[in-house]
Design a protein around this motif. Structure first.
Motif, PDB file in Angstrom:
ATOM      1  N   VAL A   1      -1.403 -20.462  -9.735  1.00 48.91           N
ATOM      2  CA  VAL A   1      -0.675 -19.357  -9.107  1.00 48.91           C
ATOM      3  C   VAL A   1      -0.610 -18.165 -10.046  1.00 48.91           C
ATOM      4  CG1 VAL A   1       1.472 -18.633  -7.993  1.00 48.91           C
ATOM      5  CG2 VAL A   1       0.789 -21.018  -7.899  1.00 48.91           C
ATOM      6  N   LYS A   2      -0.815 -16.984  -9.498  1.00 48.16           N
ATOM      7  CA  LYS A   2      -0.590 -15.744 -10.243  1.00 48.16           C
ATOM      8  C   LYS A   2       0.376 -14.885  -9.440  1.00 48.16           C
ATOM      9  CE  LYS A   2      -5.141 -15.847 -12.358  1.00 48.16           C
ATOM     10  NZ  LYS A   2      -6.456 -15.208 -12.561  1.00 48.16           N
ATOM     11  N   PHE A   3       1.188 -14.136 -10.134  1.00 46.51           N
ATOM     12  CA  PHE A   3       2.066 -13.179  -9.476  1.00 46.51           C
ATOM     13  C   PHE A   3       1.705 -11.781  -9.959  1.00 46.51           C
ATOM     14  CE2 PHE A   3       4.642 -16.981  -9.128  1.00 46.51           C
ATOM     15  CZ  PHE A   3       5.313 -16.835  -7.922  1.00 46.51           C
ATOM     16  N   MET A   4       1.550 -10.870  -9.032  1.00 51.46           N
ATOM     17  CA  MET A   4       1.417  -9.456  -9.398  1.00 51.46           C
ATOM     18  C   MET A   4       2.384  -8.692  -8.486  1.00 51.46           C
ATOM     19  SD  MET A   4      -1.752  -6.766  -9.338  1.00 51.46           S
ATOM     20  CE  MET A   4      -2.182  -7.168  -7.672  1.00 51.46           C
ATOM     21  N   ILE A   5       3.465  -8.214  -9.075  1.00 51.85           N
ATOM     22  CA  ILE A   5       4.497  -7.540  -8.297  1.00 51.85           C
ATOM     23  C   ILE A   5       4.597  -6.107  -8.805  1.00 51.85           C
ATOM     24  CG2 ILE A   5       6.879  -7.674  -7.462  1.00 51.85           C
ATOM     25  CD1 ILE A   5       5.288 -10.273  -6.942  1.00 51.85           C
ATOM     26  N   GLU A   6       4.353  -5.161  -7.909  1.00 56.20           N
ATOM     27  CA  GLU A   6       4.292  -3.764  -8.354  1.00 56.20           C
ATOM     28  C   GLU A   6       5.572  -2.992  -8.039  1.00 56.20           C
ATOM     29  OE1 GLU A   6       2.350  -0.588  -6.479  1.00 56.20           O
ATOM     30  OE2 GLU A   6       1.802  -1.719  -4.672  1.00 56.20           O
ATOM     31  N   GLY A   7       5.661  -1.797  -8.592  1.00 54.66           N
ATOM     32  CA  GLY A   7       6.844  -0.968  -8.404  1.00 54.66           C
ATOM     33  C   GLY A   7       6.536   0.371  -7.757  1.00 54.66           C
ATOM     34  N   GLU A   8       5.388   0.459  -7.082  1.00 53.95           N
ATOM     35  CA  GLU A   8       5.022   1.753  -6.497  1.00 53.95           C
ATOM     36  C   GLU A   8       4.517   1.647  -5.057  1.00 53.95           C
ATOM     37  OE1 GLU A   8       2.140   3.369  -9.429  1.00 53.95           O
ATOM     38  OE2 GLU A   8       3.758   4.704 -10.026  1.00 53.95           O
ATOM     39  N   GLU A   9       4.807   0.521  -4.392  1.00 58.00           N
ATOM     40  CA  GLU A   9       4.275   0.371  -3.036  1.00 58.00           C
ATOM     41  C   GLU A   9       4.815   1.443  -2.116  1.00 58.00           C
ATOM     42  OE1 GLU A   9       3.527  -0.711   1.008  1.00 58.00           O
ATOM     43  OE2 GLU A   9       5.510  -0.475   0.135  1.00 58.00           O
ATOM     44  N   GLU A  10       6.095   1.733  -2.243  1.00 57.47           N
ATOM     45  CA  GLU A  10       6.718   2.679  -1.312  1.00 57.47           C
ATOM     46  C   GLU A  10       6.294   4.131  -1.559  1.00 57.47           C
ATOM     47  OE1 GLU A  10       8.001   1.594   1.227  1.00 57.47           O
ATOM     48  OE2 GLU A  10       9.167  -0.229   0.890  1.00 57.47           O
ATOM     49  N   ILE A  11       5.551   4.360  -2.610  1.00 57.94           N
ATOM     50  CA  ILE A  11       5.029   5.714  -2.820  1.00 57.94           C
ATOM     51  C   ILE A  11       3.499   5.728  -2.775  1.00 57.94           C
ATOM     52  CG2 ILE A  11       7.025   6.681  -4.028  1.00 57.94           C
ATOM     53  CD1 ILE A  11       5.581   6.075  -6.695  1.00 57.94           C
TER      54      ILE A  11
ATOM     55  N   LYS B   1      -9.390  -6.933 -14.012  1.00 58.92           N
ATOM     56  CA  LYS B   1     -10.077  -7.727 -12.994  1.00 58.92           C
ATOM     57  C   LYS B   1     -10.073  -9.220 -13.314  1.00 58.92           C
ATOM     58  CE  LYS B   1     -13.277  -4.473 -10.941  1.00 58.92           C
ATOM     59  NZ  LYS B   1     -14.602  -3.890 -11.055  1.00 58.92           N
ATOM     60  N   GLU B   2     -10.324  -9.520 -14.573  1.00 55.41           N
ATOM     61  CA  GLU B   2     -10.428 -10.922 -14.985  1.00 55.41           C
ATOM     62  C   GLU B   2      -9.073 -11.625 -14.793  1.00 55.41           C
ATOM     63  OE1 GLU B   2     -12.587 -13.950 -15.695  1.00 55.41           O
ATOM     64  OE2 GLU B   2     -13.481 -11.935 -15.744  1.00 55.41           O
ATOM     65  N   MET B   3      -8.048 -10.997 -15.316  1.00 56.61           N
ATOM     66  CA  MET B   3      -6.700 -11.574 -15.236  1.00 56.61           C
ATOM     67  C   MET B   3      -6.267 -11.758 -13.779  1.00 56.61           C
ATOM     68  SD  MET B   3      -3.185 -10.088 -16.915  1.00 56.61           S
ATOM     69  CE  MET B   3      -2.732  -8.789 -15.765  1.00 56.61           C
ATOM     70  N   LEU B   4      -6.703 -10.849 -12.913  1.00 54.61           N
ATOM     71  CA  LEU B   4      -6.242 -10.862 -11.527  1.00 54.61           C
ATOM     72  C   LEU B   4      -7.178 -11.622 -10.592  1.00 54.61           C
ATOM     73  CD1 LEU B   4      -5.080  -7.127 -11.321  1.00 54.61           C
ATOM     74  CD2 LEU B   4      -3.669  -9.155 -11.759  1.00 54.61           C
ATOM     75  N   HIS B   5      -8.167 -12.259 -11.177  1.00 56.68           N
ATOM     76  CA  HIS B   5      -9.117 -12.988 -10.335  1.00 56.68           C
ATOM     77  C   HIS B   5      -8.403 -14.101  -9.566  1.00 56.68           C
ATOM     78  CE1 HIS B   5     -12.793 -14.770  -8.943  1.00 56.68           C
ATOM     79  NE2 HIS B   5     -12.285 -15.929  -9.293  1.00 56.68           N
TER      80      HIS B   5
END
Ligand code: BES
Ligand code: MN
Ligand code: MN
Length: 463
Positions: A150-160, A173-177
């Motif tokens: 499992v990987k988590f990528m949670i961002e703070g700019e979706e609403e903009i 890219k590698e980390m988020l594969h």
């Protein structure tokens, strides 16, 4: 999976308390005054992920607001699920319309949610929904039943409009594969109906400025002799739709992929009651493009809407003024194959052509993004179908939503990974509005459903 239910029962109050801690941080991404809060929320989330059993948890700086990443890699040969969500929220105003303060979460019972709902900005979109994944993960790790990486990528700019996330993905890219990106940031048709979103609309957002005279004028002395930019703007906006509510911008529909009659017939089978729809938002009659149903108008058709219009005197009382400038914010929801940049250009060209010589027009581009359609014949999708069917006890209904999450299309482009949109919100949750809420029923239903996703997905990938 039975042991998970016991874990949930033991810890469910703490899950809520932790979510409340996150909600209490007013992480409004559009407001520079909340820059500190973005870091606070990111760090809080990172610490929750770490406590839940994730490794490599880190708050990554970007050109904008930080991204939170964490993972749990058991065995690189196992499939990897990446959870995407956002910890940023929309501004809370108008504050006076909230029954309780937006960043002081409270549980209240309502007619629709007798079991209680969390009232707060971000309760649904997307802190509440994203947090279900953190808690489901925690339980699976604690009980030793997590069958995938499992990987988590949670961002703070979706609403903009996620301005920094594309570059973050490019650089990592590698980390988020991963094999699939799992997202809970969409909705259910209703509380009882398991629903998976198979499409999202794209977006093109512009602001226009219409300038007439070089200063505000006395509307008596000059009125009648000078073009009023507010009048002109209203006239120009009115001309953006024809009598069939079709958009008049030249070329606007050129790239629209028409949906087959068969698919249209199917999507109209989804449970939907026009009377209830009207009642729920207090209107006598719906309105939209001729030849399409409300479901179609709000999912497979592109739209153009004023989001705000202003200029001149808007204070209390009356002031006689003929304003120098008038402004409007306009969003266009797009469908698959429409290019947001091209649409913005077509808009600008058309809008300027509507202007009389008496005014000058400026068009400014805000964010945009492509529409998404997700495949339904993959193990990634099937696992979601099976998981929801399991916990709701009913067959899943696929829907195309009218909302937008522009980064989903970018994930496919940059990371080459498709998403599954397994959301648990409801249209009645008032996201982006005063009194946003998220029912406890759906919060716990989500936490219960997510582990099945992992289980079914790993089984499907093995066979
Ligand atoms: N989570 C929503 C989008 C959404 C909500 C999709 C419900 C489907 C069902 C997301 O946070 C959102 O609000 N997106 C914005 C676009 C963004 C670029 C500001 C939107 O749709 O207006
Ligand atoms: Mn959202
Ligand atoms: Mn939102």
């Amino acid at each position: 999976m039975d042991t998970l239910q016991a874990y949930f029962n033991t810890h469910k109050d703490r899950f809520l308390e932790e979510l409340f801690e996150l909600i209490r941080i007013p992480s409004v991404s559009s407001d520079p005054n909340h820059r500190e809060d973005m870091y606070k929320a990111a760090e809080k989330l990172r610490s929750f992920l770490e406590k839940a059993g994730a490794e490599n948890s880190k708050v990554y700086e970007t050109a904008g607001h930080p991204v939170v990443y964490a993972d749990k890699i058991f065995d690189p040969s196992l499939p990897t699920v990446m959870v995407y969500g956002h910890y940023d929220v929309q501004p809370a105003d108008p504050l006076e319309l909230w029954e309780t303060p937006p960043f002081e979460p409270q549980i209240r019972k309502t007619e629709l949610h007798p079991e209680g709902a969390i009232f707060a900005r971000g309760a649904d979109d997307d802190k509440g929904q994203m947090f279900m994944h953190v808690k489901a993960f925690e339980a699976m790790v604690a009980e030793g039943v997590l069958p995938c990486n499992v990987k988590f990528m949670i961002e703070g700019e979706e609403e903009i409009g996620s301005p920094s996330l594309g570059a973050f993905c490019e650089a990592n890219k590698e980390m988020l594969h991963s094999d699939v990106i799992l997202v809970s940031d969409t909705g259910l048709i209703n509380k009882e109906t398991p629903t998976i979103t198979t499409g999202l609309r794209g977006l093109s957002y512009v602001q226009v400025e219409v300038t007439g005279p070089n200063r505000d004028l006395h509307s008596g002395l000059y009125g009648g002799g000078v073009a009023n930019p507010l009048n002109i703007l209203c006239d120009m906006v009115a001309r953006l739709h024809d009598e069939n509510k079709r958009i008049t911008i030249e070329g606007f529909y050129d790239d629209v992929l028409e949906v087959s009659d068969d698919e249209r017939a199917k999507m109209n089978l989804a449970p939907f009651d026009l009377d209830e729809y009207r009642k729920s938002i207090g209107i006598e009659e719906e309105s939209g493009e001729t030849g399409f149903t409300t479901i179609e108008r709000t999912s497979i058709r592109p739209t153009l809407d004023l989001n705000g219009i202003w200029g001149g005197f808007t204070g209390e009382g009356a002031k006689t003024v003929l304003p120098s400038k008038a402004f409007a914010k306009i969003s266009m929801r797009l469908v698959p194959n429409q290019d947001p940049a091209k649409i913005s250009e077509l808009f600008e060209k058309h809008f300027k052509s509507l202007a009389p010589k008496s005014v000058k027009v400026k068009v400014e581009y805000h964010h945009g993004g492509y529409a998404t359609v997700t495949p339904v014949d993959t193990p990634e999708y099937k696992a979601a179908e099976m998981a929801m069917q399991k916990t709701f006890g009913k067959e899943v209904i696929p829907i195309r939503s009218g909302g937008s999450i522009p980064i989903i299309a970018l994930f496919e482009k940059v990371l080459g990974v498709k998403s599954v949109l397994m959301g648990f919100g409801l249209d009645s949750n008032a996201i982006h509005s005063p009194n946003e809420h998220y029912s406890l029923f759906t919060f716990y239903k989500g936490i219960e459903t997510i582990p099945y996703y992992y289980q079914f997905y790993s089984e499907l990938k093995k066979s």
